[in-house]
Design a protein around this motif. Structure first.
Motif, PDB file in Angstrom:
ATOM      1  N   ALA A  55       0.827  -1.208   0.000  1.00  0.00           N
ATOM      2  CA  ALA A  55       0.000   0.000   0.000  1.00  0.00           C
ATOM      3  C   ALA A  55       0.861   1.259   0.000  1.00  0.00           C
ATOM      4  O   ALA A  55       0.569   2.231  -0.708  1.00  0.00           O
ATOM      5  CB  ALA A  55      -0.936   0.001   1.209  1.00  0.00           C
ATOM      6  N   ARG A  58       2.507   1.628  -3.493  1.00  0.00           N
ATOM      7  CA  ARG A  58       1.490   2.048  -4.465  1.00  0.00           C
ATOM      8  C   ARG A  58       1.169   3.523  -4.296  1.00  0.00           C
ATOM      9  O   ARG A  58       1.048   4.257  -5.268  1.00  0.00           O
ATOM     10  CB  ARG A  58       0.227   1.205  -4.308  1.00  0.00           C
ATOM     11  N   ARG A  59       1.031   3.961  -3.059  1.00  0.00           N
ATOM     12  CA  ARG A  59       0.715   5.370  -2.801  1.00  0.00           C
ATOM     13  C   ARG A  59       1.866   6.281  -3.247  1.00  0.00           C
ATOM     14  O   ARG A  59       1.650   7.316  -3.862  1.00  0.00           O
ATOM     15  CB  ARG A  59       0.400   5.572  -1.323  1.00  0.00           C
ATOM     16  N   THR A  64      -0.733   1.252  -9.519  1.00  0.00           N
ATOM     17  CA  THR A  64      -1.677   0.365  -8.856  1.00  0.00           C
ATOM     18  C   THR A  64      -1.606  -1.063  -9.381  1.00  0.00           C
ATOM     19  O   THR A  64      -1.945  -1.996  -8.666  1.00  0.00           O
ATOM     20  CB  THR A  64      -3.119   0.884  -9.010  1.00  0.00           C
ATOM     21  N   ASP A  65      -1.173  -1.255 -10.616  1.00  0.00           N
ATOM     22  CA  ASP A  65      -1.082  -2.585 -11.208  1.00  0.00           C
ATOM     23  C   ASP A  65       0.115  -3.332 -10.622  1.00  0.00           C
ATOM     24  O   ASP A  65       1.239  -2.812 -10.608  1.00  0.00           O
ATOM     25  CB  ASP A  65      -0.943  -2.472 -12.730  1.00  0.00           C
TER      26      ASP A  65
END
Length: 103
Positions: A55, A58-59, A64-65
């Motif tokens: 997370a 990704r942030r 996101t993939d």
């Protein structure tokens, strides 16, 4: 300091909600491609990763993939290794023609 961050980091951590590494993503991928790290046969890779770490990355990257995220991470490792090997080969010296603007 339980977070592993430098003192004072928590007070200035508002940027953590922004994908601050997003501008670096295309640079890392392009540099890895130009260095010849891409071009092989695609290979499937399945990983288990800590959900909190995933997370966070990704942030910070805006990716996101999962496949794109892993590709970026691996390209980043290759890029860092290339830089380190180049730096070690230079033995810490700089090209005398580089203008460091130290005036």
């Amino acid at each position: 300091m339980t977070s592993g961050r430098p003192p004072g980091f928590e007070e200035n951590a508002a940027f953590e909600d922004e994908p601050v590494l997003a501008p670096r993503v295309p640079v890392v991928l392009r540099t890895a491609r130009e260095a010849g790290h891409f071009g092989g046969v695609p290979e499937a890779l399945r990983i288990d990763v800590d959900a909190k770490l995933l997370a966070t990355v990704r942030r910070l990257t805006g990716i996101t993939d999962g496949s794109e995220l892993l590709t970026f991470a691996l390209a980043h490792v290759a890029w860092d290794a290339d830089w380190l090997l180049d730096f070690q080969a230079s033995r810490g010296t700089l090209d005398p023609d580089i203008d460091l603007d130290l005036s």
